[in-house]
Design a protein around this motif. Structure first.
Motif, short mmCIF file in Angstrom:
data_model
loop_
_atom_site.label_atom_id
_atom_site.label_comp_id
_atom_site.label_asym_id
_atom_site.label_seq_id
_atom_site.Cartn_x
_atom_site.Cartn_y
_atom_site.Cartn_z
N LEU A 1 0.82 -1.21 0.00
CA LEU A 1 0.00 0.00 0.00
C LEU A 1 0.86 1.26 0.00
CD1 LEU A 1 -2.93 1.00 0.09
CD2 LEU A 1 -2.73 1.05 2.58
N SER A 2 1.92 1.28 0.80
CA SER A 2 2.79 2.46 0.84
C SER A 2 3.51 2.67 -0.49
CB SER A 2 3.78 2.37 2.00
OG SER A 2 4.65 1.29 1.84
N VAL A 3 3.91 1.59 -1.15
CA VAL A 3 4.55 1.71 -2.46
C VAL A 3 3.56 2.26 -3.48
CG1 VAL A 3 5.49 0.36 -4.39
CG2 VAL A 3 6.37 0.01 -2.07
N LEU A 4 2.36 1.73 -3.50
CA LEU A 4 1.35 2.19 -4.47
C LEU A 4 0.98 3.66 -4.23
CD1 LEU A 4 -0.97 -0.95 -4.66
CD2 LEU A 4 0.70 -0.16 -6.36
N ILE A 5 0.78 4.03 -2.98
CA ILE A 5 0.46 5.43 -2.66
C ILE A 5 1.62 6.34 -3.06
CG2 ILE A 5 0.10 7.05 -0.74
CD1 ILE A 5 -1.58 4.83 0.60
N SER A 6 2.85 5.91 -2.82
CA SER A 6 4.02 6.72 -3.17
C SER A 6 4.13 6.92 -4.68
CB SER A 6 5.29 6.07 -2.64
OG SER A 6 5.24 6.00 -1.25
N ILE A 7 3.89 5.88 -5.43
CA ILE A 7 3.93 6.00 -6.89
C ILE A 7 2.84 6.96 -7.37
CG2 ILE A 7 3.56 4.74 -9.06
CD1 ILE A 7 4.94 2.32 -7.65
N LEU A 8 1.66 6.84 -6.81
CA LEU A 8 0.56 7.75 -7.15
C LEU A 8 0.92 9.19 -6.80
CD1 LEU A 8 -2.42 8.04 -8.10
CD2 LEU A 8 -3.04 7.79 -5.69
N LEU A 9 1.44 9.41 -5.61
CA LEU A 9 1.84 10.76 -5.19
C LEU A 9 2.94 11.33 -6.08
CD1 LEU A 9 1.77 10.51 -1.30
CD2 LEU A 9 0.18 11.75 -2.77
N PHE A 10 3.87 10.47 -6.49
CA PHE A 10 4.93 10.94 -7.39
C PHE A 10 4.33 11.46 -8.69
CE2 PHE A 10 7.57 10.12 -11.10
CZ PHE A 10 8.62 10.99 -10.82
N PHE A 11 3.42 10.72 -9.29
CA PHE A 11 2.84 11.14 -10.56
C PHE A 11 1.96 12.37 -10.40
CE2 PHE A 11 4.03 6.84 -12.00
CZ PHE A 11 4.80 7.25 -13.09
N ILE A 12 1.31 12.51 -9.26
CA ILE A 12 0.54 13.73 -9.01
C ILE A 12 1.48 14.92 -8.89
CG2 ILE A 12 -0.89 14.91 -7.28
CD1 ILE A 12 -2.26 12.17 -6.79
N ALA A 13 2.56 14.75 -8.13
CA ALA A 13 3.53 15.84 -7.96
C ALA A 13 4.27 16.16 -9.24
CB ALA A 13 4.52 15.49 -6.85
N ALA A 14 4.51 15.15 -10.06
CA ALA A 14 5.31 15.33 -11.28
C ALA A 14 4.47 15.76 -12.47
CB ALA A 14 6.03 14.03 -11.61
N LYS A 15 3.20 15.93 -12.27
CA LYS A 15 2.29 16.20 -13.38
C LYS A 15 2.71 17.40 -14.23
CE LYS A 15 -2.60 16.78 -14.32
NZ LYS A 15 -3.92 16.91 -13.73
N ARG A 16 3.10 18.48 -13.60
CA ARG A 16 3.43 19.69 -14.35
C ARG A 16 4.90 19.81 -14.71
NH1 ARG A 16 -0.62 24.17 -12.15
NH2 ARG A 16 -2.45 23.09 -12.90
N ASN A 17 5.77 19.16 -13.96
CA ASN A 17 7.19 19.30 -14.23
C ASN A 17 7.88 17.95 -14.02
OD1 ASN A 17 9.75 20.22 -14.69
ND2 ASN A 17 9.50 22.07 -13.44
N LEU A 18 7.70 17.08 -14.98
CA LEU A 18 8.21 15.72 -14.88
C LEU A 18 9.73 15.69 -14.80
CD1 LEU A 18 7.48 12.72 -14.81
CD2 LEU A 18 7.63 12.72 -17.31
N ARG A 19 10.40 16.51 -15.60
CA ARG A 19 11.87 16.51 -15.61
C ARG A 19 12.45 16.83 -14.25
NH1 ARG A 19 14.79 20.33 -19.76
NH2 ARG A 19 12.87 19.73 -20.73
N ARG A 20 11.93 17.86 -13.62
CA ARG A 20 12.41 18.26 -12.30
C ARG A 20 12.15 17.16 -11.28
NH1 ARG A 20 13.10 23.70 -11.67
NH2 ARG A 20 14.18 24.15 -9.76
N SER A 21 10.98 16.57 -11.33
CA SER A 21 10.61 15.51 -10.39
C SER A 21 11.48 14.27 -10.57
CB SER A 21 9.14 15.14 -10.56
OG SER A 21 8.33 16.24 -10.26
N VAL A 22 11.78 13.92 -11.81
CA VAL A 22 12.62 12.74 -12.06
C VAL A 22 14.05 13.00 -11.59
CG1 VAL A 22 13.65 11.32 -13.88
CG2 VAL A 22 11.21 11.80 -13.91
N VAL A 23 14.56 14.19 -11.78
CA VAL A 23 15.91 14.51 -11.31
C VAL A 23 15.97 14.41 -9.79
CG1 VAL A 23 17.59 16.40 -11.06
CG2 VAL A 23 16.60 15.90 -13.30
N VAL A 24 14.97 14.96 -9.11
CA VAL A 24 14.92 14.87 -7.64
C VAL A 24 14.82 13.41 -7.21
CG1 VAL A 24 13.51 15.41 -5.61
CG2 VAL A 24 14.02 17.19 -7.28
N LEU A 25 13.94 12.66 -7.85
CA LEU A 25 13.76 11.25 -7.51
C LEU A 25 15.07 10.48 -7.66
CD1 LEU A 25 11.31 9.16 -6.94
CD2 LEU A 25 11.73 8.50 -9.30
#
Length: 165
Positions: free
Chosen positions: A9-33
Motif C-alpha cells: 500500500l505504501s509503495v502504491l500510494i508513493s507511486i501515485l503521489l509521485f505522478f501527481i507531484a510530477a504532473k506539471r514538471n516531470l523533468r524536475r521531479s525525475v531529477v529529484v527522484l
C-alpha cells in the motif's frame, strides 16, 4: 501478511503521489527522484551493512539487498519529490523551518508506527532522533541539489540560446 500489505500500500500510494507531484514538471521531479534514490541507496546500505537497522519483512530483493528497497527507492524518494514540489523557496526562515519540521515529523511518526506496530523495521543501534536528523538532512541536500542542478541547467540553456543568436 499485515506487513506486506502495508508495504504494498505504501509503495502504491508513493507511486501515485509521485505522478501527481510530477504532473506539471516531470523533468524536475525525475531529477529529484534519481538524486534521492542515489543518496538513500548509499546511506541505507551503510545503515543496513553496519547492522544499525534491520528490515525483517520486505517485498522486493529480499535476499540480495539488506536495506529496505521499498522505502529507500520508492516511498522516501517520492516523498522528497513532494517536499521539493511545495518547498517555500521565497518564504522566510521561520516558514522553511516549520516546513522542514512538518515533513520530517510526518515521516518520523510513520517510522514510529512501523517500529511499534509492525515487523517491517527493527532498530538495533539506531534511534528515532537519528532518523529525524537524517531525514531532515536528506531534505536539505535534496533542495540544495535541486537548486544547484536547475540553476546550472538554466544558465547552460540560456548560454546556448545566446550562441545561436
Amino acid at each position: 501478511m499485515k506487513e506486506k500489505s502495508i508495504l504494498i500500500l505504501s509503495v502504491l500510494i508513493s507511486i501515485l503521489l509521485f505522478f501527481i507531484a510530477a504532473k506539471r514538471n516531470l523533468r524536475r521531479s525525475v531529477v529529484v527522484l534519481l538524486f534521492v534514490q542515489t543518496y538513500t541507496w548509499i546511506s541505507g546500505l551503510l545503515v543496513a551493512e553496519f547492522n544499525l537497522i534491520k528490515y525483517p519483512v520486505k517485498i522486493l530483493f529480499k535476499k540480495s539487498y539488506k536495506g529496505s528497497f521499498e522505502y529507500e527507492h520508492i516511498v522516501f524518494p517520492a516523498y522528497c519529490v513532494l517536499f521539493c514540489k511545495f518547498y517555500p523557496h521565497k518564504m522566510g526562515k521561520l516558514t522553511k523551518t516549520v516546513y522542514y519540521s512538518g515533513f520530517t515529523s510526518f515521516i518520523t511518526f510513520l517510522e514510529i508506527f512501523a517500529v511499534r506496530k509492525t515487523n517491517t523495521i527493527k532498530l538495533i543501534h539506531w534511534n528515532l532522533w537519528m532518523s529525524a536528523l537524517t531525514i531532515a538532512a536528506t531534505f536539505f541536500f535534496t533542495v540544495s541539489f535541486e537548486k544547484w542542478f536547475f540553476k546550472l541547467y538554466s544558465s547552460e540553456k540560456s548560454s546556448n540560446v545566446s550562441l545561436k543568436l
